[in-house]
Design a protein around this motif. Structure first.
Motif, PDB file in Angstrom:
ATOM      1  N   LEU A  84     -38.466 -45.030  10.352  1.00 54.34           N
ATOM      2  CA  LEU A  84     -37.751 -45.408  10.156  1.00 54.34           C
ATOM      3  C   LEU A  84     -38.548 -46.733   8.334  1.00 54.34           C
ATOM      4  CD1 LEU A  84     -35.274 -47.248  12.541  1.00 54.34           C
ATOM      5  CD2 LEU A  84     -34.828 -44.797  10.772  1.00 54.34           C
ATOM      6  N   ALA A  85     -38.235 -47.128   6.811  1.00 54.62           N
ATOM      7  CA  ALA A  85     -38.645 -47.758   6.552  1.00 54.62           C
ATOM      8  C   ALA A  85     -38.151 -48.660   5.547  1.00 54.62           C
ATOM      9  CB  ALA A  85     -40.232 -46.688   6.076  1.00 54.62           C
ATOM     10  N   PHE A  86     -38.505 -48.886   4.820  1.00 52.90           N
ATOM     11  CA  PHE A  86     -37.787 -50.189   3.793  1.00 52.90           C
ATOM     12  C   PHE A  86     -38.426 -49.571   1.945  1.00 52.90           C
ATOM     13  CE2 PHE A  86     -38.453 -53.558   6.996  1.00 52.90           C
ATOM     14  CZ  PHE A  86     -37.581 -54.019   7.338  1.00 52.90           C
ATOM     15  N   ASN A  87     -37.390 -49.544   1.651  1.00 50.58           N
ATOM     16  CA  ASN A  87     -37.712 -49.096   0.252  1.00 50.58           C
ATOM     17  C   ASN A  87     -37.822 -50.314  -0.979  1.00 50.58           C
ATOM     18  OD1 ASN A  87     -35.108 -50.443  -0.384  1.00 50.58           O
ATOM     19  ND2 ASN A  87     -33.925 -48.581  -0.685  1.00 50.58           N
ATOM     20  N   GLU A  88     -37.716 -50.329  -1.895  1.00 47.15           N
ATOM     21  CA  GLU A  88     -37.855 -51.042  -2.851  1.00 47.15           C
ATOM     22  C   GLU A  88     -37.164 -52.400  -2.505  1.00 47.15           C
ATOM     23  OE1 GLU A  88     -38.920 -49.295  -6.239  1.00 47.15           O
ATOM     24  OE2 GLU A  88     -40.514 -48.325  -6.444  1.00 47.15           O
ATOM     25  N   ASP A  89     -36.432 -51.852  -2.373  1.00 49.06           N
ATOM     26  CA  ASP A  89     -35.305 -53.081  -2.714  1.00 49.06           C
ATOM     27  C   ASP A  89     -35.088 -53.583  -1.266  1.00 49.06           C
ATOM     28  OD1 ASP A  89     -34.173 -52.198  -5.187  1.00 49.06           O
ATOM     29  OD2 ASP A  89     -32.817 -50.537  -4.429  1.00 49.06           O
ATOM     30  N   GLY A  90     -35.702 -53.134  -0.210  1.00 51.43           N
ATOM     31  CA  GLY A  90     -35.389 -54.055   0.916  1.00 51.43           C
ATOM     32  C   GLY A  90     -34.974 -53.215   2.274  1.00 51.43           C
ATOM     33  N   ASP A  91     -34.253 -52.708   2.078  1.00 51.01           N
ATOM     34  CA  ASP A  91     -32.787 -51.420   2.547  1.00 51.01           C
ATOM     35  C   ASP A  91     -33.933 -50.462   2.797  1.00 51.01           C
ATOM     36  OD1 ASP A  91     -30.491 -53.142   1.293  1.00 51.01           O
ATOM     37  OD2 ASP A  91     -31.154 -51.404  -0.488  1.00 51.01           O
ATOM     38  N   GLU A  92     -33.094 -50.186   4.194  1.00 55.87           N
ATOM     39  CA  GLU A  92     -33.325 -49.051   5.593  1.00 55.87           C
ATOM     40  C   GLU A  92     -33.813 -47.851   4.963  1.00 55.87           C
ATOM     41  OE1 GLU A  92     -31.584 -51.963   6.773  1.00 55.87           O
ATOM     42  OE2 GLU A  92     -32.866 -53.150   7.785  1.00 55.87           O
ATOM     43  N   VAL A  93     -34.080 -46.885   4.786  1.00 63.01           N
ATOM     44  CA  VAL A  93     -34.635 -45.517   4.520  1.00 63.01           C
ATOM     45  C   VAL A  93     -34.577 -44.734   5.862  1.00 63.01           C
ATOM     46  CG1 VAL A  93     -34.256 -45.960   2.388  1.00 63.01           C
ATOM     47  CG2 VAL A  93     -36.092 -45.714   3.469  1.00 63.01           C
ATOM     48  N   PHE A  94     -34.514 -43.720   6.235  1.00 60.69           N
ATOM     49  CA  PHE A  94     -34.895 -42.605   7.127  1.00 60.69           C
ATOM     50  C   PHE A  94     -36.083 -41.750   6.595  1.00 60.69           C
ATOM     51  CE2 PHE A  94     -30.463 -42.236   8.710  1.00 60.69           C
ATOM     52  CZ  PHE A  94     -31.028 -42.959   9.775  1.00 60.69           C
ATOM     53  N   ASN A  95     -37.476 -42.188   7.330  1.00 59.66           N
ATOM     54  CA  ASN A  95     -38.201 -41.268   6.537  1.00 59.66           C
ATOM     55  C   ASN A  95     -38.897 -40.469   6.892  1.00 59.66           C
ATOM     56  OD1 ASN A  95     -40.949 -41.734   4.672  1.00 59.66           O
ATOM     57  ND2 ASN A  95     -41.949 -42.729   6.855  1.00 59.66           N
ATOM     58  N   GLY A 147     -37.742 -36.066   8.627  1.00 56.91           N
ATOM     59  CA  GLY A 147     -35.970 -34.722   8.128  1.00 56.91           C
ATOM     60  C   GLY A 147     -35.173 -34.631   7.255  1.00 56.91           C
ATOM     61  N   LYS A 148     -34.331 -34.410   7.413  1.00 56.24           N
ATOM     62  CA  LYS A 148     -33.236 -34.258   5.924  1.00 56.24           C
ATOM     63  C   LYS A 148     -32.593 -35.310   5.610  1.00 56.24           C
ATOM     64  CE  LYS A 148     -28.610 -34.222   9.120  1.00 56.24           C
ATOM     65  NZ  LYS A 148     -27.605 -33.297   9.751  1.00 56.24           N
ATOM     66  N   HIS A 149     -32.693 -36.424   5.891  1.00 60.74           N
ATOM     67  CA  HIS A 149     -32.001 -37.538   5.859  1.00 60.74           C
ATOM     68  C   HIS A 149     -32.928 -38.443   5.159  1.00 60.74           C
ATOM     69  CE1 HIS A 149     -28.672 -36.760   6.200  1.00 60.74           C
ATOM     70  NE2 HIS A 149     -28.637 -36.889   7.247  1.00 60.74           N
ATOM     71  N   LYS A 150     -34.283 -37.746   4.738  1.00 60.01           N
ATOM     72  CA  LYS A 150     -35.968 -38.575   4.442  1.00 60.01           C
ATOM     73  C   LYS A 150     -35.565 -39.124   2.989  1.00 60.01           C
ATOM     74  CE  LYS A 150     -41.311 -38.421   3.583  1.00 60.01           C
ATOM     75  NZ  LYS A 150     -41.786 -37.425   3.446  1.00 60.01           N
ATOM     76  N   GLY A 151     -35.354 -40.506   2.729  1.00 59.77           N
ATOM     77  CA  GLY A 151     -35.250 -41.452   1.735  1.00 59.77           C
ATOM     78  C   GLY A 151     -33.849 -41.982   1.663  1.00 59.77           C
ATOM     79  N   LYS A 152     -32.936 -41.547   2.407  1.00 62.76           N
ATOM     80  CA  LYS A 152     -31.599 -41.620   2.506  1.00 62.76           C
ATOM     81  C   LYS A 152     -31.897 -43.379   2.970  1.00 62.76           C
ATOM     82  CE  LYS A 152     -29.979 -37.604   2.191  1.00 62.76           C
ATOM     83  NZ  LYS A 152     -28.866 -36.332   2.070  1.00 62.76           N
ATOM     84  N   ASN A 153     -30.614 -43.894   2.643  1.00 65.85           N
ATOM     85  CA  ASN A 153     -30.495 -45.743   3.189  1.00 65.85           C
ATOM     86  C   ASN A 153     -29.371 -45.076   4.518  1.00 65.85           C
ATOM     87  OD1 ASN A 153     -27.890 -47.554   3.502  1.00 65.85           O
ATOM     88  ND2 ASN A 153     -29.712 -48.835   2.071  1.00 65.85           N
ATOM     89  N   VAL A 154     -30.457 -45.487   5.565  1.00 73.61           N
ATOM     90  CA  VAL A 154     -29.669 -45.802   6.817  1.00 73.61           C
ATOM     91  C   VAL A 154     -28.245 -46.254   6.896  1.00 73.61           C
ATOM     92  CG1 VAL A 154     -29.815 -45.909   9.260  1.00 73.61           C
ATOM     93  CG2 VAL A 154     -31.989 -45.979   7.564  1.00 73.61           C
TER      94      VAL A 154
END
Length: 339
Positions: A211-222, A224-231
């Motif tokens: 799991l990682a934070f995107n530029e907006d500070g939201d958690e995203v998957f890092n 698999g199939k949902h990589k880059g998507k908001n958790v």
């Protein structure tokens, strides 16, 4: 150079049975704790991992099963280690990807609430790799012009890591750094919070990097199939993904952070449901008045069952037909005789 510390900084290094954070175990941990004002405290523990140490791992760090057969398990040491690190920020070499998540896993297995939320993490390897792209051995030679004696022992590697950071602060005191987006800064400064920011550029949520934070500070998957998507967005369309991860072979710390996000999302969703006004009930259709259908099988009591002479009709009983004779034929002939 002396570190500018506002609170203790604990340099630490782990030796383990392997590199899988979820399944491997610590066999040695060494901590050098620096206090504001130059005080230094060192502690090293050998740990019984509870599982055999693979030979390939023993060949690297030099710790074999017989060396730790009488040592305590981490569960027995957890409170002591936690107390020693209680008020400290953490520093290490490759610590964000391995040492910190491995330590967090061991604390969770031991049932000790090791708090990571209010600490700074300085990963010396990240400074080194971003500035020079080398290994610890090369870093020690490059920055300190020294060879690590007894390399791959926890204390030797920890001390080398500490000396490398001090040398990095001298070397990069006024060195400009340009990131992948072209932003320029002087990131290597004698400030633990600034070093924390520089050595955590990928902004992981769980250290294992799932799991990682995107530029907006939201958690995203890092992954698999949902990589880059908001958790939270994934939970909304595929809530079973949460269950799959919680039941899968993911680190306990990853699961803990995922559970925090899920609980936050679920609370928000329930609050929104309660705040939403209830939809008005649809108007009930008008009931059509139905009149009873007449039953033609029943006699009508209002019907006058009489003839024109006001005499009741009397149904004659069925009588047998009379045989046709000559008189009947004559009468018929007279009746239908033409004029």
């Amino acid at each position: 150079m002396k570190l500018n510390l506002k609170r203790p900084l604990a340099f630490f290094d782990l030796e383990a049975t392997g590199t899988n954070v979820a399944t491997d175990r610590i066999v040695e941990i060494s901590i050098i704790k620096l206090y504001p004002g130059d005080k230094e405290e060192v502690k090293t523990w050998r740990v019984h991992p509870g599982v055999p140490i693979p030979l390939e791992s023993s060949l690297i760090h030099g710790i074999y099963d017989e060396d730790i057969k009488d040592e305590p398990k981490f569960k027995e040491l957890a409170k002591e280690v936690d107390e020693f690190l209680q008020d400290s920020d953490l520093a290490g070499y490759n610590s964000n990807k391995f040492d910190i998540p491995m330590l967090a896993e061991e604390f969770l297995r031991a049932g000790v609430a090791f708090d990571l939320d209010n600490r700074h993490f300085v990963d010396v390897q990240n400074i080194f790799h971003q500035m020079e792209q080398r290994t610890l051995k090369a870093a020690y030679q490059f920055y300190c012009n020294k060879q690590i004696i007894n390399a791959h022992s926890a204390e030797a590697d920890t001390r080398a890591t500490m000396e490398v950071l001090l040398a990095q602060l001298d070397k990069y005191a006024n060195t400009e750094f340009e990131d992948k987006k072209g932003n320029k800064s002087i990131p290597v400064v004698n400030d633990i919070e600034a070093l924390h920011q520089f050595t955590n550029l990928n902004r992981p949520v769980d250290f294992a990097g799932r799991l990682a934070f995107n530029e907006d500070g939201d958690e995203v998957f890092n992954f698999g199939k949902h990589k880059g998507k908001n958790v939270e967005d994934v939970f909304a369309v595929e809530p079973s993904y949460y269950s799959w991860m919680m039941q899968g072979d993911f680190p306990l710390f990853t699961k803990r952070k995922l559970e925090e996000i899920y609980n936050r999302w679920n609370t928000k969703r329930n609050t929104e449901r309660l705040a939403k006004p209830a939809a008005p009930k649809p108007a009930e259709p008008a009931v059509k008045k139905e009149f009873p259908k007449p039953d033609f099988q029943k006699p009508n009591p209002n019907y006058n069952n009489t003839n024109r002479d006001n005499k009741p009709f009397i149904k004659k009983k069925d009588e047998p037909a009379l045989p046709v004779d000559d008189d009947m034929l004559k009468q018929l002939a007279l009746k239908f005789k033409k004029g």
